[in-house]
Design an enzyme around this catalytic site. Structure first.
Site, PDB file in Angstrom:
ATOM      1  N   THR A   1      53.815 100.926  13.638  1.00  0.00           N
ATOM      2  CA  THR A   1      52.999 102.398  13.944  1.00  0.00           C
ATOM      3  C   THR A   1      52.492 102.461  15.235  1.00  0.00           C
ATOM      4  OG1 THR A   1      50.724 103.346  13.456  1.00  0.00           O
ATOM      5  CG2 THR A   1      50.905 100.911  13.452  1.00  0.00           C
ATOM      6  N   ASP A   2      52.381 103.714  15.821  1.00  0.00           N
ATOM      7  CA  ASP A   2      51.866 104.205  16.981  1.00  0.00           C
ATOM      8  C   ASP A   2      50.716 103.673  17.225  1.00  0.00           C
ATOM      9  OD1 ASP A   2      50.458 105.995  15.318  1.00  0.00           O
ATOM     10  OD2 ASP A   2      51.250 107.606  16.408  1.00  0.00           O
ATOM     11  N   GLU A   3      49.626 103.243  16.083  1.00  0.00           N
ATOM     12  CA  GLU A   3      48.379 102.892  16.192  1.00  0.00           C
ATOM     13  C   GLU A   3      48.212 101.877  17.196  1.00  0.00           C
ATOM     14  OE1 GLU A   3      45.863 103.919  12.819  1.00  0.00           O
ATOM     15  OE2 GLU A   3      47.462 105.342  12.201  1.00  0.00           O
TER      16      GLU A   3
ATOM     17  N   TYR B   1      43.556  97.701  10.686  1.00  0.00           N
ATOM     18  CA  TYR B   1      44.625  98.176  10.367  1.00  0.00           C
ATOM     19  C   TYR B   1      45.550  97.846  11.714  1.00  0.00           C
ATOM     20  CZ  TYR B   1      48.767 101.017   9.739  1.00  0.00           C
ATOM     21  OH  TYR B   1      50.169 101.669   9.657  1.00  0.00           O
TER      22      TYR B   1
ATOM     23  N   LYS C   1      48.688  95.111  12.381  1.00  0.00           N
ATOM     24  CA  LYS C   1      49.999  95.530  12.622  1.00  0.00           C
ATOM     25  C   LYS C   1      50.475  95.060  13.925  1.00  0.00           C
ATOM     26  CE  LYS C   1      52.566  97.991  10.318  1.00  0.00           C
ATOM     27  NZ  LYS C   1      53.448  97.610   8.979  1.00  0.00           N
TER      28      LYS C   1
HETATM   29  P1  NAD Z   1      51.776 102.829   1.676  1.00  0.00           P
HETATM   30  O1  NAD Z   1      50.530 102.027   1.671  1.00  0.00           O
HETATM   31  O2  NAD Z   1      52.042 104.236   0.886  1.00  0.00           O
HETATM   32  O3  NAD Z   1      52.783 101.685   0.657  1.00  0.00           O
HETATM   33  C1  NAD Z   1      52.573 100.290   0.967  1.00  0.00           C
HETATM   34  C2  NAD Z   1      53.538  99.573  -0.172  1.00  0.00           C
HETATM   35  O4  NAD Z   1      53.627  98.265  -0.010  1.00  0.00           O
HETATM   36  C3  NAD Z   1      53.139  99.851  -1.488  1.00  0.00           C
HETATM   37  O5  NAD Z   1      54.135 100.174  -2.486  1.00  0.00           O
HETATM   38  C4  NAD Z   1      52.481  98.527  -1.808  1.00  0.00           C
HETATM   39  O6  NAD Z   1      52.555  98.269  -3.105  1.00  0.00           O
HETATM   40  C5  NAD Z   1      53.307  97.439  -0.950  1.00  0.00           C
HETATM   41  N1  NAD Z   1      52.578  96.167  -0.627  1.00  0.00           N
HETATM   42  C6  NAD Z   1      51.270  96.243  -0.247  1.00  0.00           C
HETATM   43  N2  NAD Z   1      50.818  94.856  -0.273  1.00  0.00           N
HETATM   44  C7  NAD Z   1      52.154  93.993  -0.498  1.00  0.00           C
HETATM   45  C8  NAD Z   1      52.257  92.759  -0.873  1.00  0.00           C
HETATM   46  N3  NAD Z   1      51.476  91.730  -0.363  1.00  0.00           N
HETATM   47  N4  NAD Z   1      53.585  92.563  -1.138  1.00  0.00           N
HETATM   48  C9  NAD Z   1      54.599  93.113  -1.607  1.00  0.00           C
HETATM   49  N5  NAD Z   1      54.194  94.534  -1.449  1.00  0.00           N
HETATM   50  C10 NAD Z   1      53.163  95.025  -0.907  1.00  0.00           C
HETATM   51  O7  NAD Z   1      52.391 102.646   3.014  1.00  0.00           O
HETATM   52  P2  NAD Z   1      53.288 103.908   3.881  1.00  0.00           P
HETATM   53  O8  NAD Z   1      52.583 104.853   4.471  1.00  0.00           O
HETATM   54  O9  NAD Z   1      54.340 103.945   2.891  1.00  0.00           O
HETATM   55  O10 NAD Z   1      53.622 102.717   5.206  1.00  0.00           O
HETATM   56  C11 NAD Z   1      54.794 101.932   4.964  1.00  0.00           C
HETATM   57  C12 NAD Z   1      54.833 101.111   6.266  1.00  0.00           C
HETATM   58  O11 NAD Z   1      54.936 102.122   7.297  1.00  0.00           O
HETATM   59  C13 NAD Z   1      53.553 100.466   6.556  1.00  0.00           C
HETATM   60  O12 NAD Z   1      54.117  99.121   7.092  1.00  0.00           O
HETATM   61  C14 NAD Z   1      52.829 101.245   7.754  1.00  0.00           C
HETATM   62  O13 NAD Z   1      51.993 100.202   8.542  1.00  0.00           O
HETATM   63  C15 NAD Z   1      54.054 101.833   8.425  1.00  0.00           C
HETATM   64  N6  NAD Z   1      53.857 103.283   8.864  1.00  0.00           N
HETATM   65  C16 NAD Z   1      53.140 104.117   8.210  1.00  0.00           C
HETATM   66  C17 NAD Z   1      52.895 105.127   8.783  1.00  0.00           C
HETATM   67  C18 NAD Z   1      52.322 106.677   8.152  1.00  0.00           C
HETATM   68  O14 NAD Z   1      51.893 107.555   8.722  1.00  0.00           O
HETATM   69  N7  NAD Z   1      52.095 106.467   6.690  1.00  0.00           N
HETATM   70  C19 NAD Z   1      53.150 105.544  10.164  1.00  0.00           C
HETATM   71  C20 NAD Z   1      53.851 104.580  10.919  1.00  0.00           C
HETATM   72  C21 NAD Z   1      54.150 103.246  10.256  1.00  0.00           C
HETATM   73  P1  TYD Z   2      45.102 109.425   8.021  1.00  0.00           P
HETATM   74  O1  TYD Z   2      46.008 110.183   7.199  1.00  0.00           O
HETATM   75  O2  TYD Z   2      44.098 108.531   7.507  1.00  0.00           O
HETATM   76  O3  TYD Z   2      46.004 108.689   9.213  1.00  0.00           O
HETATM   77  P2  TYD Z   2      45.588 107.682  10.441  1.00  0.00           P
HETATM   78  O4  TYD Z   2      44.161 107.539  10.432  1.00  0.00           O
HETATM   79  O5  TYD Z   2      46.417 106.537  10.411  1.00  0.00           O
HETATM   80  O6  TYD Z   2      46.032 108.713  11.594  1.00  0.00           O
HETATM   81  O7  TYD Z   2      44.112 110.541   9.096  1.00  0.00           O
HETATM   82  C1  TYD Z   2      44.694 111.319   9.926  1.00  0.00           C
HETATM   83  C2  TYD Z   2      43.612 111.933  10.580  1.00  0.00           C
HETATM   84  O8  TYD Z   2      42.707 113.032   9.736  1.00  0.00           O
HETATM   85  C3  TYD Z   2      42.771 111.017  11.287  1.00  0.00           C
HETATM   86  O9  TYD Z   2      42.272 111.662  12.615  1.00  0.00           O
HETATM   87  C4  TYD Z   2      41.677 110.849  10.470  1.00  0.00           C
HETATM   88  C5  TYD Z   2      41.615 112.374   9.740  1.00  0.00           C
HETATM   89  N1  TYD Z   2      41.052 112.355   8.455  1.00  0.00           N
HETATM   90  C6  TYD Z   2      40.170 113.464   8.100  1.00  0.00           C
HETATM   91  O10 TYD Z   2      39.513 114.138   9.026  1.00  0.00           O
HETATM   92  N2  TYD Z   2      39.528 113.337   6.919  1.00  0.00           N
HETATM   93  C7  TYD Z   2      40.056 112.654   5.928  1.00  0.00           C
HETATM   94  O11 TYD Z   2      39.802 112.775   4.718  1.00  0.00           O
HETATM   95  C8  TYD Z   2      40.949 111.689   6.161  1.00  0.00           C
HETATM   96  C9  TYD Z   2      41.670 110.709   5.123  1.00  0.00           C
HETATM   97  C10 TYD Z   2      41.488 111.463   7.530  1.00  0.00           C
END
Ligand code: NAD
Ligand code: TYD
Length: 351
Positions: A127-129, A153, A157
């Protein structure tokens, strides 16, 4: 033909990736290892579950014996590692699972891959975070930006990214890291901002915006992320990191208002716009102000760029959620777990 172990393939991005990959690379084999936490839903994969090139395994990435068996039985040559605890707010309330899955789980996969001697690629989807927070005028993060994670989180990561780097440097493991910005699109669990806002706005319920809604995220449509991962898997250099981003920096409040306006247009506004549902609520502790990705490396070296603007991607996303309200309710109530039992319970000897 690749033999890919996907971890976390029942989650939001992972399930989009599995469908994308089977569509684009039907000759490859995918084994999807997912523990099915609250965020994992095998219903997301109905479209591929009968494919002979796809196999689902329910299990924990921290289970080293299971991971070792899978590497051997499936003759894995490529790992695409999504499995993680992914929600910042949950990490603030209870960091434990984040350290376990994101750090120890990644370590377990790496250690197995090292002993097994993985042939092709181990891609960690990060992630960018990990880079921390930008000020309003700062240049976007490039791959040389220092790591400054601010939440449990992002710290977990970052730790996983460091392990990836160390396993490449020390053992020559074919590790690649991608750091991506905020994803949105179909099948996202409705605890994240975009699907949460859409659901609340459809139902006419309050939409919580943290602080004054001035935080900025760089939004990417999930399919663009998948095509970025494809570019990295096919053409990326082992040992490298690639930033992936959408090139769409929006303030939260502007994004939420856009979603309200789109729903007003599609469903009719009645007596008052859905914007009136917005409630400014207490801010998230340690809330990062701004993320933005400099994607010049992946564009220059691998020829990848995102296709969707926020306007086109969000319109598709709102339409998808309107057409899949039942999916959303099943996810919220946990009803999707029944599907797992029906589909897999008897095969696993439980019914
Ligand atoms: P998500 O929470 O929707 O899905 C996570 C999946 O991992 C779920 O299916 C869960 O059951 C599985 N999981 C959790 N713990 C587990 C374990 N111990 N063993 C096996 N499986 C397990 O997450 P997402 O939003 O699809 O993100 C996927 C990846 O991408 C993550 O690594 C996240 O850090 C990264 N990522 C997400 C975003 C975003 O905006 N959502 C952005 C950048 C990177
Ligand atoms: P989120 O989708 O949780 O992603 P991340 O924190 O990983 O960026 O949140 C996106 C942005 O929206 C973040 O600045 C937090 C804000 N946010 C709200 O304002 N209200 C909400 O209910 C949630 C879940 C997030």
């Amino acid at each position: 033909m690749r033999r890919i172990l996907v971890t976390g393939g029942a989650g939001f991005i992972g399930s989009n990736f599995v469908r994308f990959w089977i569509d684009h690379h039907p000759e490859d084999r995918i084994t999807n290892l997912d523990q099915l936490t609250y965020a994992g839903n095998v219903e997301n994969l109905k479209a591929v579950e009968s494919s002979p090139h796809y196999k689902f395994v329910r299990g924990d990435i921290c289970d080293s014996e299971l991971v070792r068996r899978l590497f051997h039985a499936e003759e894995v040559d490529t790992v695409v590692h999504f499995a993680a605890e992914s929600h910042v707010d949950r990490s603030i309330l209870a960091p434990d699972d984040f350290i376990r899955t994101n750090v120890h789980g990644t370590y377990t996969l790496l250690e197995t891959a090292r002993v097994y001697w993985l042939a092709a690629r181990f891609l960690h989807v990060s992630t960018d975070e990990v880079y921390g927070s930008l000020g309003p005028e700062d240049p976007a993060f490039n791959e040389a930006a220092p790591y400054r994670p601010n939440s449990p989180y992002s710290a977990s990561k970052a730790a996983a990214d460091h392990l990836m780097r160390a396993y490449h440097h020390t053992y020559g493991l074919p590790a690649i890291i991608t750091n991506c910005s905020n994803n949105y699109g179909p099948y996202q669990f409705p605890e994240k901002l975009v699907p949460l806002t859409i659901r609340q706005a459809i139902k006419g319920e309050s939409i919580p915006v943290y602080g004054v809604g001035a935080n900025i995220r760089d939004w990417i449509y999930v399919e663009d992320h998948c095509s970025g991962l494809e570019a990295v898997l096919e053409r990326g250099k082992v040992g490298e990191t690639y930033n992936i981003g959408g090139g769409n920096q929006w303030r939260n409040i502007d994004l939420v208002e856009t979603i309200c306006d789109l729903l007003d247009e599609k469903l009719g506004a009645g007596t008052s716009s859905r914007r009136s549902l917005i409630r400014f609520v207490q801010d998230r502790p340690g809330h990062d102000l701004r993320y933005a990705m400099d994607i010049s490396k992946i564009t220059r070296e691998l020829g990848w760029r995102p296709r969707e603007t926020l306007a086109t991607g969000i319109a598709k996303t709102v339409s998808w959620y309107l057409e899949h309200q039942e999916w959303v309710e099943r996810v919220i109530t946990g009803g999707y777990r029944d599907y797992f039992e029906t589909q897999y319970g008897s095969r696993l000897g439980r019914g």
